[in-house]
Scaffold this motif. Structure first.
Motif, short mmCIF file in Angstrom:
data_model
loop_
_atom_site.label_atom_id
_atom_site.label_comp_id
_atom_site.label_asym_id
_atom_site.label_seq_id
_atom_site.Cartn_x
_atom_site.Cartn_y
_atom_site.Cartn_z
N PHE A 43 5.95 26.08 -22.58
CA PHE A 43 6.58 27.14 -21.77
C PHE A 43 7.50 26.55 -20.71
O PHE A 43 8.59 27.06 -20.46
N LEU A 44 7.05 25.46 -20.07
CA LEU A 44 7.88 24.86 -19.02
C LEU A 44 9.15 24.27 -19.62
O LEU A 44 10.24 24.38 -19.03
N VAL A 54 10.74 25.29 -22.30
CA VAL A 54 11.64 26.40 -22.63
C VAL A 54 12.26 26.97 -21.35
O VAL A 54 13.45 27.28 -21.30
N ALA A 55 11.45 27.07 -20.29
CA ALA A 55 11.98 27.57 -19.02
C ALA A 55 13.08 26.64 -18.51
O ALA A 55 14.13 27.08 -18.05
N SER A 86 15.03 24.85 -20.23
CA SER A 86 16.23 24.91 -21.08
C SER A 86 17.26 25.93 -20.57
O SER A 86 18.42 25.87 -20.94
N THR A 87 16.83 26.86 -19.70
CA THR A 87 17.80 27.83 -19.20
C THR A 87 18.80 27.17 -18.25
O THR A 87 19.81 27.78 -17.91
N LEU A 143 20.19 24.29 -19.14
CA LEU A 143 21.11 23.58 -20.03
C LEU A 143 22.26 24.52 -20.40
O LEU A 143 22.16 25.73 -20.19
N PRO A 144 23.34 23.96 -20.97
CA PRO A 144 24.44 24.83 -21.38
C PRO A 144 23.93 25.94 -22.32
O PRO A 144 23.05 25.70 -23.15
N VAL A 145 24.52 27.12 -22.18
CA VAL A 145 24.03 28.28 -22.95
C VAL A 145 24.37 28.11 -24.42
O VAL A 145 25.45 27.67 -24.78
N SER A 146 23.38 28.47 -25.30
CA SER A 146 23.59 28.45 -26.75
C SER A 146 23.84 29.86 -27.24
O SER A 146 23.34 30.82 -26.66
N GLU A 147 24.55 29.96 -28.36
CA GLU A 147 24.69 31.26 -29.03
C GLU A 147 23.33 31.67 -29.59
O GLU A 147 22.60 30.84 -30.13
N GLN A 148 22.99 32.97 -29.49
CA GLN A 148 21.69 33.42 -29.98
C GLN A 148 21.55 33.13 -31.48
O GLN A 148 20.47 32.77 -31.96
N VAL A 194 20.40 29.57 -32.02
CA VAL A 194 19.01 29.42 -31.61
C VAL A 194 18.10 29.97 -32.70
O VAL A 194 17.09 29.36 -33.07
N GLN A 195 18.48 31.12 -33.26
CA GLN A 195 17.62 31.75 -34.26
C GLN A 195 17.53 30.91 -35.52
O GLN A 195 16.45 30.75 -36.10
N GLY A 253 15.27 28.17 -34.75
CA GLY A 253 13.98 28.73 -34.37
C GLY A 253 13.17 29.20 -35.57
O GLY A 253 11.97 28.94 -35.66
#
Ligand SMILES: [Cu+2]
Lengths: 494, 176
Positions: free
Chosen positions: B22-23, B25-26, B28-29, B31-36, B39-40, B43
């Motif tokens: 969880f930490l 992933v938290a 990672s916000t 870091l530079p933004v990824s396209e959803q 990520v999917q 993921g």
């Protein structure tokens, strides 16, 4: 999500969630009193201790249930029309029931516990009327709950084309035909609604059956009730209620996290199948409460462990994993709403780990009815459910307020709330592992020492929540003036 | 390591692993933004593996736990053993005060009034066995005490105002 013109829907949500959170807050103080009493810092007679324990358990369940009910009602009203009168009647039943429970425990000293495991309510040292008042109160709560379940079941069945439509059956099995038919697909938050409605009705029916049987026994002492039958019904409804609370409030993640991350969350086949599994497993998990009843039919013990284990699959593979994917590299802003919602996921998982350890029969021998049990359910109630509800309220406030929470305030609130909570919870876990029994007004060692540490942690946590409350009020007074005028005009016109 | 420490360590290891994820992933916000969409794609591949690993782990744990279940098998029930009746009532256990060491004992546990629970704590204060005491039913709990000393039975099912004082000490071994 949050900008909505549905002021009536919002008022119903505020009524339910406001009552729920106010009751939760008062029960945090009651809980702190209980721990302080076990620490030896607060003189309470055993009679007072157990009456407050009964009150604490019953009211927390009702309070968090109200939060979930109000949240889901609001979300469903965005999909289909819902009668406000029905929601208010359900609320009134629950409020009347809660008032009876409060009277029975605080004034009548009823201390048969919120599980009122038969035949204990009739073998107590409290006045006979308080047993009746408590049982009638719990029955009223169940009537209100079932009225809500029926309304929500009706809503999902109407909105998505019957039971198969609400289950998204064709979407999973006949995808092409479903897409071609143009029928509406339930959004993610509709699946918890269906589960709460369906499983909630079954749990409500068993609670009614048991409640009425006990009321008859209260009126006529010649009535005999089989204790194993009563125990199965008790844990079936109590376990299901407690479980549904978290699944209901999880629906708020499905709407809240996409809003906070600026990403989209759609219904997928995995999500649907995950919720089907949760709907079934939640009904068979309760057998893990009867592991130490060796007269319970053997296959149920194996089923209880397997079912409890498997419930971790839909939760972590679907809901938690999807939530992590929403947040991963999303650039989400860590507002208080986002912090509470995200931390709620951690509480859910960590509480689940504690639950799975306890649901393992050979470990249950050492943990059953020790403080490990309140350890795990406080983790997912206060560290999960409460945080989802509070996080939701903050997301709503933040979406409309022109004020922003300063970073220092966010750090202080987070550190006090979650730091205090961790200390408070570890007090329970350590005591449980060392075999300290739960529900002891006076505990054997190392109970009292750990209760001291836990009380300090709980007090710090409450200070954190109080600061968050003050910040919430500040945000509320930061609504733009124009909006208030528009709302007033709408009300006058309506 | 005592059972208590083992249970706590197991809990902390699993909880620590979950919190670390969880930490991460938290974090990672920041870091530079990824396209959803990107990520999917990654993921879903991880999710498939997580699903398989979790199901296998849970089913294996279930299978491993079965031999350690506390329920008496038919041969154990028929084997010779000392039968010790235990009657629970508000707020006492009526039972023998002295029991033999290293001999199989079957506690025949029932209740005279409400639900109780017969929990046995060894001389070091560890909870080693328990069974519910129910009215109208008898639960059979098989125990072999390997260490002599003073044991305490405590009630582990809330049974009323005196629940916390409901206890009975008994000795194991020593002179009969
Ligand atoms: Cu007891």
């Amino acid at each position: 999500m949050m900008p909505t013109s549905d002021n009536t829907g919002r008022r119903v949500m505020v009524l339910y969630m406001g009552t729920g959170l106010a009751l939760t807050a008062s029960m945090m103080f009651a809980g702190l009193m209980l721990r302080a009493s076990q620490a030896g810092w607060m003189p309470m007679s055993p009679g007072q201790f157990y009456a407050v324990l009964t009150l604490h358990g019953a009211v927390v369940i009702v309070a968090l249930m109200l939060c979930g009910m109000g949240g889901l009602w609001f979300l469903m009203r965005r999909q289909t029309s819902l009668s406000v009168a029905a929601a208010v009647i359900a609320y009134a039943c629950i409020a009347a029931g809660a008032a009876a429970v409060i009277a029975a425990t605080l004034f009548g000293g009823f201390a048969g516990l919120y599980t009122f495991l038969a035949p204990l309510p009739f073998h107590g040292s409290w006045p006979y009327w308080s047993t009746g008042a408590f049982l009638i109160g719990m029955t009223l709560i169940t009537i209100g709950w079932m009225a809500w379940c029926m309304q929500m079941l009706g809503a999902v069945l109407r909105a998505y084309g019957g039971a198969l439509g609400a289950l998204a059956w064709d979407f999973v099995w006949h995808r092409k035909a479903f897409d071609a038919s143009g029928r509406p697909l339930p959004p993610p938050e509709a699946l918890p609604v269906l589960m709460a409605g369906f499983d909630g009705m079954l749990a409500g029916m068993s609670a009614m059956l048991l409640g009425v049987a006990l009321i008859v026994r209260w009126l006529d002492a010649r009535v005999l009730i089989n204790p194993l039958w009563a125990k199965n019904l008790t844990y079936f409804f109590a376990h299901t209620y407690a479980n549904l609370i978290i699944y209901m409030l999880a629906a708020l993640i499905y709407v809240g996290l996409p809003y906070a991350t600026g990403r989209k969350y759609h219904t997928s086949a995995a999500l649907v199948v995950g919720w089907w599994c949760s709907m079934v497993l939640t009904l068979t998990n309760y057998f893990h409460h009867l592991y130490m009843d060796f007269v319970q039919p053997g296959p149920f013990q194996y089923l209880g462990e397997l079912s409890s284990y498997l419930s971790a699959v839909p939760v972590t593979v679907v809901t938690i994993f999807s939530a992590l994917m929403l947040v991963w590299r999303s650039g989400m802003k860590w507002t208080l709403g986002a912090i509470f919602m995200y931390t709620g996921l951690i509480g859910w998982v960590v509480g689940g780990i504690g639950a799975e350890i306890d649901a393992t029969v050979p470990f249950n021998v050492h943990l059953h009815n020790t403080l490990w049990v309140p350890a795990h359910f406080h983790t997912y109630l206060v560290g999960g459910c409460v945080l989802f509800a509070v996080g939701w309220v903050f997301l709503c406030l933040e979406s409309r307020s022109i004020r922003r929470t300063r970073i220092l305030v966010r750090w202080v609130v987070g550190l006090l709330t979650f730091g205090g909570m961790a200390v408070f919870l570890m007090g329970f876990y350590c005591a449980g592992a060392y075999g300290v029994p739960r529900r002891y007004a006076i505990e054997p060692a190392p109970g009292p020492e750990l209760a001291k540490i836990a009380s300090i942690g709980a007090a710090v946590m409450i200070i954190g929540f109080a600061l968050a409350f003050a910040e919430g009020v500040r945000l509320r007074f930061g609504y733009p003036e124009g909006e208030a005028t528009i709302r007033m005009t709408q009300e006058v016109e309506a | 390591m005592s059972v208590a420490v083992k249970l706590l360590v197991m809990f902390l290891v699993f909880a620590g692993a979950a919190i670390t994820i969880f930490l991460a992933v938290a974090y990672s916000t920041h870091l530079p933004v990824s396209e959803q969409h990107d990520v999917q794609q990654r993921g879903y591949a991880i999710r498939g593996r997580w699903f398989l690993a979790l199901v296998l782990f849970l089913i294996a744990s279930f299978a491993i736990s079965i031999p350690f279940y506390p329920y008496m098998s038919a041969p154990a029930a028929l084997a010779p053993a000392r039968k010790v009746p235990v009657i629970a009532e508000q707020y006492a256990f009526i039972m023998a005060s002295h029991l033999p060491v290293d001999k199989p004992i079957i506690f025949e546990v029932t209740s005279r009034d409400v639900n109780h629970d017969f929990g046995i704590y060894n001389p070091r204060g560890h909870l080693i066995a328990q069974v519910q005491a129910m009215p109208d039913y008898t639960n059979y709990l098989r125990v072999i005490f390997h260490k002599p000393g003073q044991y305490t039975a405590r009630c582990l099912e809330y049974c009323g105002i005196g629940h916390a004082i409901m206890a009975k000490t008994f000795t194991v071994g020593g002179k009969q």
